[in-house]
Every structure is written in structure tokens, then in C-alpha cells.
Design a protein around this motif. Structure first.
Motif, PDB file in Angstrom:
ATOM      1  N   UNK A  12      -8.765   6.487   0.212  1.00  0.00           N
ATOM      2  CA  UNK A  12      -7.956   5.339   0.625  1.00  0.00           C
ATOM      3  C   UNK A  12      -7.330   4.727  -0.627  1.00  0.00           C
ATOM      4  N   UNK A  13      -6.046   4.421  -0.545  1.00  0.00           N
ATOM      5  CA  UNK A  13      -5.320   3.814  -1.648  1.00  0.00           C
ATOM      6  C   UNK A  13      -5.057   2.354  -1.311  1.00  0.00           C
ATOM      7  N   UNK A  14      -5.365   1.481  -2.263  1.00  0.00           N
ATOM      8  CA  UNK A  14      -5.104   0.049  -2.113  1.00  0.00           C
ATOM      9  C   UNK A  14      -4.208  -0.383  -3.261  1.00  0.00           C
ATOM     10  N   UNK A  15      -2.957  -0.712  -2.959  1.00  0.00           N
ATOM     11  CA  UNK A  15      -2.002  -1.151  -3.966  1.00  0.00           C
ATOM     12  C   UNK A  15      -2.042  -2.677  -3.972  1.00  0.00           C
ATOM     13  N   UNK A  16      -2.642  -3.246  -5.026  1.00  0.00           N
ATOM     14  CA  UNK A  16      -2.920  -4.675  -5.059  1.00  0.00           C
ATOM     15  C   UNK A  16      -1.625  -5.462  -5.256  1.00  0.00           C
ATOM     16  N   UNK A  17      -1.361  -6.357  -4.304  1.00  0.00           N
ATOM     17  CA  UNK A  17      -0.155  -7.168  -4.363  1.00  0.00           C
ATOM     18  C   UNK A  17       0.989  -6.638  -3.528  1.00  0.00           C
ATOM     19  N   UNK A  18       0.834  -5.415  -2.989  1.00  0.00           N
ATOM     20  CA  UNK A  18       1.863  -4.865  -2.107  1.00  0.00           C
ATOM     21  C   UNK A  18       1.811  -5.613  -0.782  1.00  0.00           C
ATOM     22  N   UNK A  19       2.958  -6.097  -0.363  1.00  0.00           N
ATOM     23  CA  UNK A  19       3.021  -6.931   0.837  1.00  0.00           C
ATOM     24  C   UNK A  19       3.125  -6.061   2.082  1.00  0.00           C
ATOM     25  N   UNK A  20       1.975  -5.415   2.408  1.00  0.00           N
ATOM     26  CA  UNK A  20       1.927  -4.521   3.566  1.00  0.00           C
ATOM     27  C   UNK A  20       1.755  -5.341   4.846  1.00  0.00           C
ATOM     28  N   UNK A  21       2.116  -4.753   5.961  1.00  0.00           N
ATOM     29  CA  UNK A  21       1.958  -5.407   7.260  1.00  0.00           C
ATOM     30  C   UNK A  21       1.088  -4.527   8.150  1.00  0.00           C
ATOM     31  N   UNK A  22      -0.174  -4.919   8.275  1.00  0.00           N
ATOM     32  CA  UNK A  22      -1.081  -4.230   9.185  1.00  0.00           C
ATOM     33  C   UNK A  22      -1.466  -2.833   8.760  1.00  0.00           C
ATOM     34  N   UNK A  23      -1.396  -2.519   7.463  1.00  0.00           N
ATOM     35  CA  UNK A  23      -1.735  -1.179   6.989  1.00  0.00           C
ATOM     36  C   UNK A  23      -3.060  -1.221   6.243  1.00  0.00           C
ATOM     37  N   UNK A  24      -3.939  -0.290   6.602  1.00  0.00           N
ATOM     38  CA  UNK A  24      -5.236  -0.190   5.942  1.00  0.00           C
ATOM     39  C   UNK A  24      -5.137   0.708   4.720  1.00  0.00           C
ATOM     40  N   UNK A  25      -4.240   1.690   4.787  1.00  0.00           N
ATOM     41  CA  UNK A  25      -4.133   2.719   3.746  1.00  0.00           C
ATOM     42  C   UNK A  25      -2.702   2.744   3.238  1.00  0.00           C
ATOM     43  N   UNK A  26      -2.536   2.705   1.907  1.00  0.00           N
ATOM     44  CA  UNK A  26      -1.208   2.467   1.353  1.00  0.00           C
ATOM     45  C   UNK A  26      -0.669   3.642   0.560  1.00  0.00           C
ATOM     46  N   UNK A  27      -1.135   4.855   0.870  1.00  0.00           N
ATOM     47  CA  UNK A  27      -0.482   6.046   0.335  1.00  0.00           C
ATOM     48  C   UNK A  27       0.607   6.472   1.310  1.00  0.00           C
ATOM     49  N   UNK A  28       1.494   7.348   0.833  1.00  0.00           N
ATOM     50  CA  UNK A  28       2.575   7.820   1.680  1.00  0.00           C
ATOM     51  C   UNK A  28       3.668   6.803   1.910  1.00  0.00           C
ATOM     52  N   UNK A  29       3.738   5.772   1.061  1.00  0.00           N
ATOM     53  CA  UNK A  29       4.730   4.713   1.217  1.00  0.00           C
ATOM     54  C   UNK A  29       5.509   4.579  -0.091  1.00  0.00           C
ATOM     55  N   UNK A  42       7.197   2.424  -2.655  1.00  0.00           N
ATOM     56  CA  UNK A  42       7.005   1.017  -2.983  1.00  0.00           C
ATOM     57  C   UNK A  42       7.864   0.646  -4.188  1.00  0.00           C
ATOM     58  N   UNK A  43       8.603  -0.454  -4.050  1.00  0.00           N
ATOM     59  CA  UNK A  43       9.456  -0.965  -5.111  1.00  0.00           C
ATOM     60  C   UNK A  43       8.848  -2.241  -5.699  1.00  0.00           C
ATOM     61  N   UNK A  44       9.419  -2.667  -6.830  1.00  0.00           N
ATOM     62  CA  UNK A  44       8.931  -3.882  -7.466  1.00  0.00           C
ATOM     63  C   UNK A  44       9.062  -5.091  -6.539  1.00  0.00           C
ATOM     64  N   UNK A  45      10.166  -5.171  -5.797  1.00  0.00           N
ATOM     65  CA  UNK A  45      10.378  -6.331  -4.927  1.00  0.00           C
ATOM     66  C   UNK A  45       9.413  -6.377  -3.749  1.00  0.00           C
ATOM     67  N   UNK A  46       8.650  -5.282  -3.551  1.00  0.00           N
ATOM     68  CA  UNK A  46       7.665  -5.260  -2.467  1.00  0.00           C
ATOM     69  C   UNK A  46       6.353  -5.935  -2.865  1.00  0.00           C
ATOM     70  N   UNK A  47       6.237  -6.353  -4.113  1.00  0.00           N
ATOM     71  CA  UNK A  47       4.998  -6.944  -4.606  1.00  0.00           C
ATOM     72  C   UNK A  47       5.069  -8.466  -4.589  1.00  0.00           C
ATOM     73  N   UNK A  48       3.908  -9.058  -4.372  1.00  0.00           N
ATOM     74  CA  UNK A  48       3.721 -10.486  -4.598  1.00  0.00           C
ATOM     75  C   UNK A  48       3.345 -10.655  -6.058  1.00  0.00           C
ATOM     76  N   UNK A  49       4.210 -11.294  -6.852  1.00  0.00           N
ATOM     77  CA  UNK A  49       4.017 -11.373  -8.299  1.00  0.00           C
ATOM     78  C   UNK A  49       2.731 -12.102  -8.690  1.00  0.00           C
ATOM     79  N   UNK A  50       2.148 -12.850  -7.774  1.00  0.00           N
ATOM     80  CA  UNK A  50       0.878 -13.517  -8.081  1.00  0.00           C
ATOM     81  C   UNK A  50      -0.220 -12.512  -8.407  1.00  0.00           C
TER      82      UNK A  50
END
Length: 438
Positions: free
Chosen positions: A377-394, A396-404
């Protein structure tokens, strides 16, 4: 409570780190001679010029002939507190010391190092008040000041290759005074004539050394210098001149200047946690949350010899010398040990596929996409996912992150964590390049 203090070095020149009890001793040795310069920093925890100079000596100098030994952080607990000595003045404990004195173990360890047979000359690094002058020229410039001096306990030490202490100190003074940043930074020799005139200095490290037939000097930069970089500059200048006098051949990875030292001092190096997390401490945020670690027995290893981790409440506070660099708020996991031995992961970076090792860094202009891997399982910290448990296969751009959730103050570095069966495997970092970066 002080936790494991790691020693982890990733530099071009090779050296050996040993421990006398808890005392860190860095050895840069060659087989051509037993001549050894011993440099000691940090006996006073509120004198950072000395111990930061010693750390740069350890990390940015290569010794080509003879030997250099370095104790960069002798009084580590006092360094963390920016205190002269949290258990009293350690430099007044080298004659007699109570059995229950909390500095006793450290003092006995450094005594054993000093009296090693091949130690030829000892330098103890300090930052002293004011600017020493032989005549009284005011509150800052006067005979009672210690700053900008090469201190000796006596003029001579018989039957030693470097026993003419007064002549050596005078030579060092003249060499340093040819390379001053400002004219009023002049160095001078301060002879305390310890045996006859200075009872306090009879308890000091350098006097212990000379009474054990070891030539010893204290180098005092001035606490009144305006910056840490200037203090470090004069310490390194003095050390280099001692190496020249001792015919120790060396090279450094930088040109010795105040400005270059500012850059080096701002680079805190790397922290390795349990061999599955690597954190660049330069430009790091002051607080990082949910760092995956074990509930106990964590190994914290630093590329900077002044690195340490202190448990404060529920958090782990990271220091370089007396500087609090960042605070890690932990999230406890079981660690998947075999993960380190398995193949890493595939990632598509800006449209091109790469195979990367675990706990590695990768650099992105536009987007990245971690390839799915069975059982992980991949967890991309700060990626603003919606209802996704696993974050591979996506993608992802810089603007998809919460800069916090960035690791750096610029909002360009983010964590990519890998899990297997809910056990933490490793953490990689994605660095987004700015438009002007290649």
C-alpha cells in the motif's frame, strides 16, 4: 531523556569513529607516522565556535599524512542546553573529582584519550569573552579578556617534539594575524603561568595534559565576534596552522572564508532513522507529524557529528549542536525488516519509467505515478485524495498536495510511504523541481 545518539557519516574522506564510553572520538589516520593532533570541542556547552569548528574539521577535511583525532562534542548534555556546564564547569574537574560527580565518566574518558601514547599535541577549543590586550583599553579590550588568544600554561615542556609552547603559540599568533577578517580581531599569546599563578587553571584540561607530558594549547575565539561563522573561521585557521607546524598534510572541501562557513553551518546534513527513513535536515520544517517509527529501540544516525535526538514528552526533538532543527511527532508501527532486501518500486516520472530503491529520493518536474505492486500500500502524505485507501497508480502533481504536509519550508518535498500488511516498510521523498531547475 536522551536517546540513542547515532554516528553516521557519508563523506568523501574515510575516517574511523570509536567510543570511549559515551565520548565520540573521530580518527583520521595514516600509516606513515604516529604523530597525532587531538582537537577537543564542546567542553563548555555555551561556546559553539569551538564545537562547530570541530564538526567541520571532522566532515570537510581529509588528512593525507600523520593523524588527526577529533572529539567534537565533549560536553554533549551542556551543548544541548547551551550551558557552560549543567553539572558545573567541566574544565575545572581535571585534578580532583568527587566520585558521584555527574561529569566524572566523561572527564575520565577524555583523560584516557589525552594520555594515549601517540597523542602528540592537544588543542582545546573555546570561545572567550572580549579581546585580549596586554594593556587595558576598556571593558572589551583588556588583559582580563580571553577572546582571540592562544593560551599556554607554561613556556616549555621538556623532551617533547612540540614542547616549546611559547614559540609555537607565538608562531600561531603571527600566522593568524596575517589573515584577519577585521583589524581589531588580532590574536595574542596568553600565558597563564598556571603552576605558580593560576589555581583555577590548575584544574583545567590543558594543565592536566602538560602535567602528563603532552603539549597542550587552548584556542579562544571571541564571544564578542558578531557571528558564529567568524568564531569558526578563527578556530579552523588556528587548527590549520597547528597542522602546518606539525607537518600534517590536509585538504578541505571548501575555500576557507566566512561566507563559505555560513553556507556550511546552515547545512545540517542528514538523519537516518532505522535505515528506512532518510531526512535532509537542511531547510526542514520546524515540526513534522506522524513520522513512522518503532515504539522503542529506534536508531537515529546523523551525517553531522553534532546530531542528537532528545525525547520531549511524546515527541522526538532533533538537534545539531545547540540548534533545535525540527521536532518529529511519531506514529508507531511494526517495521517490516525484510523490505530492505526486496526489490524497490517502479515509478513513472514526467512520462518516463524508473526503478528506484526503497528509502530513496526522486525528482519531478510535472507529475509522478507509483506503479502498483501486489501486497503493498502506498500512502502519499499530503496528497488530497478523495476516498482512496491506496495511492499508487495515480498521476500526482505538485498542485495536488496540501502544502501543510511538505517536509521543507518551500513546500516542494513530500513523503511517499510504503506499507505491507499494515507494517511500515520505508519512506521515500518526492522533490518537485522549480521551473529554473534542471
Amino acid at each position: 531523556m536522551k536517546l540513542f545518539l547515532g554516528k553516521f557519516f557519508l563523506f568523501l574522506n574515510l575516517f574511523f569513529v570509536s567510543l570511549f564510553g559515551d565520548t565520540q572520538l573521530i580518527k583520521k589516520e595514516n600509516s606513515d607516522s604516529n604523530t597525532t593532533l587531538l582537537v577537543i570541542g564542546g567542553i563548555h556547552g555555551d561556546e559553539p565556535g569551538g564545537y562547530f569548528a570541530a564538526s567541520i574539521l571532522a566532515t570537510h577535511y581529509k588528512i593525507h599524512s600523520k593523524n588527526l583525532w577529533i572529539v567534537p562534542n565533549l560536553n554533549q548534555e551542556s551543548i544541548l542546553k547551551n550551558s557552560r556546564g549543567i553539572h558545573g564547569d567541566m574544565n575545572r574537574k581535571f585534578s580532583q573529582l568527587a566520585h558521584n560527580d555527574k561529569d566524572k565518566e566523561t572527564v575520565e574518558e577524555i583523560k584516557k584519550i589525552i594520555t594515549q601514547q601517540n597523542v602528540s599535541l592537544v588543542l582545546n577549543l573555546h570561545d572567550g569573552n572580549g579581546f585580549y590586550r596586554k594593556t587595558d583599553k576598556g571593558n572589551i579590550f583588556n588583559p582580563n579578556a580571553w577572546g582571540q588568544t592562544c593560551v599556554i600554561d607554561q613556556c616549555n615542556l621538556s623532551n617533547q617534539p612540540f614542547g616549546d609552547l611559547n614559540k609555537i603559540a607565538a608562531d600561531i599568533k603571527e600566522r593568524i594575524n596575517q589573515k584577519l577578517i577585521e583589524e581589531h580581531h588580532t590574536f595574542d599569546v596568553k600565558n597563564t603561568n598556571t603552576k605558580f599563578d593560576d589555581e583555577a587553571m590548575q584544574l583545567s584540561l590543558t594543565y592536566f595534559a602538560v602535567t602528563n607530558n603532552k603539549p597542550a594549547f587552548a584556542i579562544e575565539s571571541s564571544k564578542n565576534l558578531p557571528s558564529l561563522s567568524q568564531k569558526v573561521f578563527y578556530h579552523l585557521l588556528a587548527i590549520e596552522e597547528f597542522m602546518n607546524i606539525m607537518d600534517i598534510s590536509f585538504e578541505r572541501t571548501f575555500e576557507l572564508s566566512e561566507q563559505n562557513l555560513v553556507t556550511i553551518l546552515d547545512n545540517y546534513g542528514n538523519l537516518n532513522i532505522n535505515n528506512n527513513i532518510f531526512i535532509d535536515l537542511t531547510n526542514i520544517k520546524k515540526f513534522l507529524s506522524f513520522i513512522p517509527i518503532k515504539s522503542e529501540s529506534n536508531a537515529f544516525k546523523f551525517s553531522n557529528p553534532l546530531g542528537s535526538v532528545v525525547r520531549e514528552g511524546q515527541n522526538f526533538v532533533v538537534y545539531i549542536g545547540n540548534k533545535k532543527v525540527t521536532t518529529l511527532s511519531p506514529q508507531y508501527f511494526e517495521m517490516l525488516e525484510p523490505c530492505k532486501k526486496e526489490k524497490g518500486f517502479d515509478v513513472v516520472i514526467d512520462g518516463k519509467k524508473f526503478s528506484l530503491d526503497y528509502a530513496s529520493d526522486f525528482f519531478v518536474h510535472d507529475d509522478f505515478n507509483i506503479t502498483r505492486k501486489d501486497g503493498y500500500r502506498v500512502n502519499v502524505i499530503g496528497y488530497k485524495a478523495t476516498g482512496q485507501v491506496e495511492e499508487s497508480g495515480i498521476a500526482i502533481k505538485l498542485q495536488d498536495f496540501d502544502r501543510r504536509f511538505s517536509m521543507d519550508v518551500d513546500g516542494l518535498v513530500y513523503r511517499v510511504e510504503f506499507y505491507k500488511n499494515d507494517e511500515f516498510c520505508s519512506m521515500s521523498k518526492v522533490h518537485f523541481r522549480q521551473d529554473n531547475e534542471k
